[in-house]
Scaffold this motif. Structure first.
Motif, PDB file in Angstrom:
ATOM      1  N   GLU A 213       0.894  -1.303   0.055  1.00  0.00           N
ATOM      2  CA  GLU A 213       0.031  -0.033  -0.104  1.00  0.00           C
ATOM      3  C   GLU A 213       0.878   1.114  -0.035  1.00  0.00           C
ATOM      4  OE1 GLU A 213      -2.836   0.064   3.150  1.00  0.00           O
ATOM      5  OE2 GLU A 213      -3.834  -1.749   2.377  1.00  0.00           O
TER       6      GLU A 213
ATOM      7  N   ARG B 261       2.429  12.409  -0.895  1.00  0.00           N
ATOM      8  CA  ARG B 261       2.397  13.459  -0.253  1.00  0.00           C
ATOM      9  C   ARG B 261       3.612  14.245  -1.206  1.00  0.00           C
ATOM     10  NH1 ARG B 261       7.855  14.272   1.967  1.00  0.00           N
ATOM     11  NH2 ARG B 261       8.905  12.239   2.352  1.00  0.00           N
TER      12      ARG B 261
ATOM     13  N   ALA C 129      -3.172   5.941  -4.410  1.00  0.00           N
ATOM     14  CA  ALA C 129      -2.683   6.947  -3.556  1.00  0.00           C
ATOM     15  C   ALA C 129      -2.566   8.233  -3.881  1.00  0.00           C
ATOM     16  CB  ALA C 129      -1.050   6.649  -2.868  1.00  0.00           C
TER      17      ALA C 129
ATOM     18  N   PHE D 193      -4.745  11.417  -2.513  1.00  0.00           N
ATOM     19  CA  PHE D 193      -4.070  12.539  -2.029  1.00  0.00           C
ATOM     20  C   PHE D 193      -4.691  13.812  -2.865  1.00  0.00           C
ATOM     21  CE2 PHE D 193      -0.394  15.607  -2.529  1.00  0.00           C
ATOM     22  CZ  PHE D 193      -0.054  16.139  -1.286  1.00  0.00           C
TER      23      PHE D 193
ATOM     24  N   THR E 186       1.414   5.416   0.222  1.00  0.00           N
ATOM     25  CA  THR E 186       0.696   7.078   0.474  1.00  0.00           C
ATOM     26  C   THR E 186       1.515   7.976  -0.308  1.00  0.00           C
ATOM     27  OG1 THR E 186       2.265   7.403   2.318  1.00  0.00           O
ATOM     28  CG2 THR E 186       0.159   6.324   2.966  1.00  0.00           C
TER      29      THR E 186
ATOM     30  N   SER F 105      -7.884  14.648  -1.271  1.00  0.00           N
ATOM     31  CA  SER F 105      -7.892  15.102   0.136  1.00  0.00           C
ATOM     32  C   SER F 105      -7.585  16.592   0.032  1.00  0.00           C
ATOM     33  CB  SER F 105      -6.942  14.281   0.901  1.00  0.00           C
ATOM     34  OG  SER F 105      -5.533  14.401   0.484  1.00  0.00           O
TER      35      SER F 105
END
Length: 377
Positions: A23, A27, A115, A119, A25, A122
């Motif tokens: 998985e 940024r 991901a 992001f 993430t 979000s």
């Protein structure tokens, strides 16, 4: 065989024995990470790409694109990716992960792109599509993983989505033996007849010399579009200022007759730009330029040399292809043509993506080209 090609094949053969899918993430990079961007990119799973570099970010930033620095993270793995962003009325934002995302295998694409999408949502960035072109070789297994990721095929953008890769990790003697007898004979003859390769420093005189040779080649063969002189001058400046740009020339009758610009980025060397005059008297001069560039790239620690653009493997001998001549020259150094998966769209908004593909992109590209005089991508 290129070490990178063999690595990709080994991954394909052992995939069923690997751990469960990871998985990711996503940024934006920190200020410290951006300051040391090239160090991070060249540590990516596939070693990064010069089109993800800090130099290229400087070239594209402010030229109609906004540059973003994106980090994808999974247990035991970080990937640093350059994102080019454009905003459009009604549609929102397009993200272009140029030569990315840089993941270890095609099986990681689905989680990595999920991901990215999470992001972007979000942060309320209003991204309608993420355009990707990972440096993953187009095997049947990779195509299955791409389909599983929900990617939609888009026209290829970069010239080296099909290319000739030469493994230069061995000694110069071993690499010389590995290239074709035709290339070796051309290099030896050029040397016997006194042809010499000159390395030149950055600056307007060098830039104009290479640009004129490139224009001569395009005018004679029409193989690839030529951007403006100002674009190339900025491109060459940015890479040379970071110690990543190298110019090689040979002369005939006191004038430049063959020129090449080669980038050293991490372990990868890329023959990015080149040109020549027509009807030259010196036999083997182009081969000698490439050979001297290869040797210099070895000195700089590169282990792979990308000749940057050929016809696809299935069309390498097709004389109607616009890159046929280039392909014949480049595959005299390495017979294998590597086809990467190419460009795909990861769709975040199906309606807006449909507007984009059904005519929006074509119209907006035409408007932008007319406004700036530059190529869109």
């Amino acid at each position: 065989m290129s070490a990178r090609i063999q690595t990709h094949r080994n991954r394909a053969q052992t995939r069923l024995d690997t751990a469960p899918l990871r998985e990711f993430t996503a940024r934006f990079a920190t200020a410290e990470e951006i300051e040391n961007w090239d160090k991070h990119v060249t540590a990516n799973p596939n070693g990064g790409n010069m089109l993800q570099s800090a130099a290229y970010a400087s070239v594209k930033n402010g030229s109609g694109w906004k540059v973003r620095f994106l980090v994808l993270e999974a247990p035991g793995n970080s990937s640093y990716n350059l994102v080019l962003e454009k905003s459009f009325p009604v549609l929102g934002r397009l993200w272009y992960l140029i030569k990315g995302p840089d993941v270890a295998a095609a099986a990681d694409l689905k989680a990595a792109l999920e991901a990215c999408a999470a992001f972007a949502r979000s942060r309320k960035l209003n991204v309608f599509t993420i355009k990707v072109e990972p440096d993953i070789i187009g095997t049947a297994e990779a195509q299955r993983d791409i389909q599983a990721a929900g990617l939609v095929k888009a026209p290829n953008i970069q010239s080296n989505d099909s290319t000739a890769l030469l493994d230069i990790s061995g000694s110069s003697e071993d690499v010389f033996k590995a290239i074709s007898s035709r290339a070796r004979n051309a290099i030896r003859r050029a040397e016997r007849e006194g042809c010499q390769v000159v390395r030149q420093e950055q600056g307007p005189e060098t830039y104009h010399a290479l640009y004129d040779l490139m224009a001569d080649t395009v005018n004679a063969k029409g193989s690839m579009p030529l951007r403006s002189y100002d674009y190339y001058a900025k491109f060459w400046d940015e890479f040379c200022n970071r110690g990543q740009g190298n110019f090689f020339f040979v002369y005939e009758d006191g004038r430049p007759s063959v020129g090449a610009f080669v980038i050293n980025y991490g372990a990868k060397a890329t023959y990015k730009d080149g040109g020549s005059t027509q009807n030259r008297k010196q036999y083997g001069d182009s081969h000698l330029v490439q050979w001297e560039a290869i040797r210099r790239m070895q000195e700089l620690g590169c282990t792979e040399y990308d000749f940057c653009g050929t016809p696809p493997a299935a069309r390498i001998k097709d004389k109607t292809h616009n890159l046929y001549g280039m392909g014949m020259f480049k595959t005299s150094f390495t017979k294998t043509v590597t086809d990467f998966v190419g460009c795909y769209d990861y769709v975040l908004s199906p309606l807006r993506h449909k507007l984009w593909t059904s005519g929006g992109e074509k119209v907006l590209r035409r408007i932008e080209t007319a406004r700036t005089g530059q190529q869109f991508y």
